[in-house]
Design a protein around this motif. Structure first.
Motif, PDB file in Angstrom:
ATOM      1  N   VAL A 114       0.834  -1.204   0.000  1.00 47.02           N
ATOM      2  CA  VAL A 114       0.000   0.000   0.000  1.00 47.02           C
ATOM      3  C   VAL A 114       0.869   1.254   0.000  1.00 47.02           C
ATOM      4  O   VAL A 114       0.642   2.192  -0.778  1.00 47.02           O
ATOM      5  CB  VAL A 114      -0.952  -0.011   1.220  1.00 47.02           C
ATOM      6  CG1 VAL A 114      -1.665   1.333   1.349  1.00 47.02           C
ATOM      7  CG2 VAL A 114      -1.973  -1.140   1.101  1.00 47.02           C
ATOM      8  N   VAL A 115       1.888   1.277   0.868  1.00 43.11           N
ATOM      9  CA  VAL A 115       2.783   2.441   0.932  1.00 43.11           C
ATOM     10  C   VAL A 115       3.525   2.619  -0.393  1.00 43.11           C
ATOM     11  O   VAL A 115       3.656   3.727  -0.912  1.00 43.11           O
ATOM     12  CB  VAL A 115       3.783   2.284   2.095  1.00 43.11           C
ATOM     13  CG1 VAL A 115       4.858   3.382   2.032  1.00 43.11           C
ATOM     14  CG2 VAL A 115       3.061   2.350   3.429  1.00 43.11           C
ATOM     15  N   THR A 130       3.074   5.764  -2.888  1.00 45.75           N
ATOM     16  CA  THR A 130       4.240   6.621  -3.090  1.00 45.75           C
ATOM     17  C   THR A 130       4.639   6.705  -4.559  1.00 45.75           C
ATOM     18  O   THR A 130       4.797   7.800  -5.117  1.00 45.75           O
ATOM     19  CB  THR A 130       5.441   6.103  -2.268  1.00 45.75           C
ATOM     20  OG1 THR A 130       5.087   6.071  -0.888  1.00 45.75           O
ATOM     21  CG2 THR A 130       6.663   6.985  -2.471  1.00 45.75           C
ATOM     22  N   ALA A 131       4.808   5.542  -5.187  1.00 45.01           N
ATOM     23  CA  ALA A 131       5.364   5.507  -6.538  1.00 45.01           C
ATOM     24  C   ALA A 131       4.348   5.857  -7.622  1.00 45.01           C
ATOM     25  O   ALA A 131       4.680   6.560  -8.587  1.00 45.01           O
ATOM     26  CB  ALA A 131       5.947   4.122  -6.816  1.00 45.01           C
ATOM     27  N   GLN A 132       3.119   5.364  -7.470  1.00 46.18           N
ATOM     28  CA  GLN A 132       2.123   5.580  -8.517  1.00 46.18           C
ATOM     29  C   GLN A 132       1.267   6.811  -8.265  1.00 46.18           C
ATOM     30  O   GLN A 132       1.138   7.677  -9.136  1.00 46.18           O
ATOM     31  CB  GLN A 132       1.222   4.352  -8.658  1.00 46.18           C
ATOM     32  CG  GLN A 132       0.176   4.478  -9.770  1.00 46.18           C
ATOM     33  CD  GLN A 132      -0.627   3.196  -9.937  1.00 46.18           C
ATOM     34  OE1 GLN A 132      -0.211   2.125  -9.519  1.00 46.18           O
ATOM     35  NE2 GLN A 132      -1.797   3.295 -10.553  1.00 46.18           N
ATOM     36  N   VAL A 182       7.327   1.783 -10.428  1.00 46.42           N
ATOM     37  CA  VAL A 182       6.258   1.485  -9.463  1.00 46.42           C
ATOM     38  C   VAL A 182       6.421   0.074  -8.922  1.00 46.42           C
ATOM     39  O   VAL A 182       6.360  -0.166  -7.709  1.00 46.42           O
ATOM     40  CB  VAL A 182       4.868   1.651 -10.110  1.00 46.42           C
ATOM     41  CG1 VAL A 182       3.773   1.168  -9.149  1.00 46.42           C
ATOM     42  CG2 VAL A 182       4.621   3.105 -10.487  1.00 46.42           C
ATOM     43  N   ALA A 183       6.664  -0.881  -9.833  1.00 47.25           N
ATOM     44  CA  ALA A 183       6.839  -2.271  -9.412  1.00 47.25           C
ATOM     45  C   ALA A 183       8.061  -2.422  -8.510  1.00 47.25           C
ATOM     46  O   ALA A 183       7.995  -3.075  -7.457  1.00 47.25           O
ATOM     47  CB  ALA A 183       6.972  -3.171 -10.645  1.00 47.25           C
TER      48      ALA A 183
END
Length: 248
Positions: free
Chosen positions: A112-113, A117-119, A129-130
């Motif tokens: 979730v974090v 954060t990335a997306q 993101v991955a």
């Protein structure tokens, strides 16, 4: 095979599933029903823990809360079958479920974090993101093993060695499936979209299902302990277990 070619092939393979699931997971009505089910499930869990299962360790109370938050009635059913002091007997399947739940609680928080954060916040490309989400999942998953071990007096490096040995297979399988499913369904979704949150919830539960068999194998061969038998905790648990054994 180049990464991009592999991604394209996987997207083509799972296109029918995405076409089926995307409209369902994009529905505000479905999200509303799911939210009500999660609230009801968490409320049931807390009522049961407070009134009938106070003997459970604080860590497992937190683990089960996160599991039910992620997976609603599915998570509650897992708790009811394997995590209560009232279970009639323990088994490798119940131990495998508890072990998966323990891993799931930490890895799910990391996922979730990472996704947020990335997306949602940074808007990075799918590869980043991955990678970032995997990193957070491993970090949170290992921390949930290392922290309790260090509290018991185990040295940091010994705790890390134990976590790497016992948790890496489960985390890896769980996150390949969960992150892959989430990005397949909602890679371009925004944080304000229903699809972003419903795909995340759906993918988390898929990750649990995928990791369960490997945890059963690890528990069966003694690589993981499978968490303590809840039936051995508290007077109610011992009484229930004794009655069940007497009736066998």
């Amino acid at each position: 095979m180049p990464i991009q070619q592999l991604v394209t092939q996987l997207e083509h393979t799972f296109a029918p599933a995405r076409q089926l699931l995307t409209p369902i997971l994009s529905s505000p009505a479905v999200m509303g029903v799911w939210a009500l089910l999660v609230v009801a499930s968490v409320g049931t869990l807390w009522w049961d823990v407070r009134n009938r299962n106070q003997a459970l360790p604080s860590m497992m109370k937190g683990v089960w809360t996160l599991v039910v938050l992620y997976s609603g009635p599915f998570g509650l059913a897992i708790y009811w079958y394997s995590g209560r002091t009232q279970i009639s007997h323990d088994s490798v399947w119940r131990r495998g479920l508890r072990s998966t739940a323990h891993c799931y609680s930490g890895c799910g928080a990391g996922e979730v974090v990472g996704i947020l954060t990335a997306q949602a916040i940074l808007g990075l490309a799918i590869g980043w993101v991955a990678a970032i989400t995997f990193g957070f999942a491993y970090l949170f998953g290992y921390a949930l093993t290392v922290g309790p071990l260090m509290q018991e007096g185990v040295a940091f490096w010994e705790s890390m060695k134990d976590a790497l040995y016992s948790e890496t297979p489960s985390i890896t399988i769980m996150e390949i499936v969960a992150i892959g499913a989430d990005l397949l369904l909602a890679a371009s979704a925004h944080v304000t979209d229903v699809l972003f949150w419903m795909a995340l919830a759906f993918s988390l539960s898929l990750g649990f299902v995928a990791a369960f068999p490997i945890n059963v194998v690890l528990v069966n061969f003694g690589v993981k302990e499978g968490m303590k038998n809840p039936a051995e905790m508290g007077d109610d648990g011992r009484s229930t277990r004794s009655q069940a054994q007497a009736g066998d």
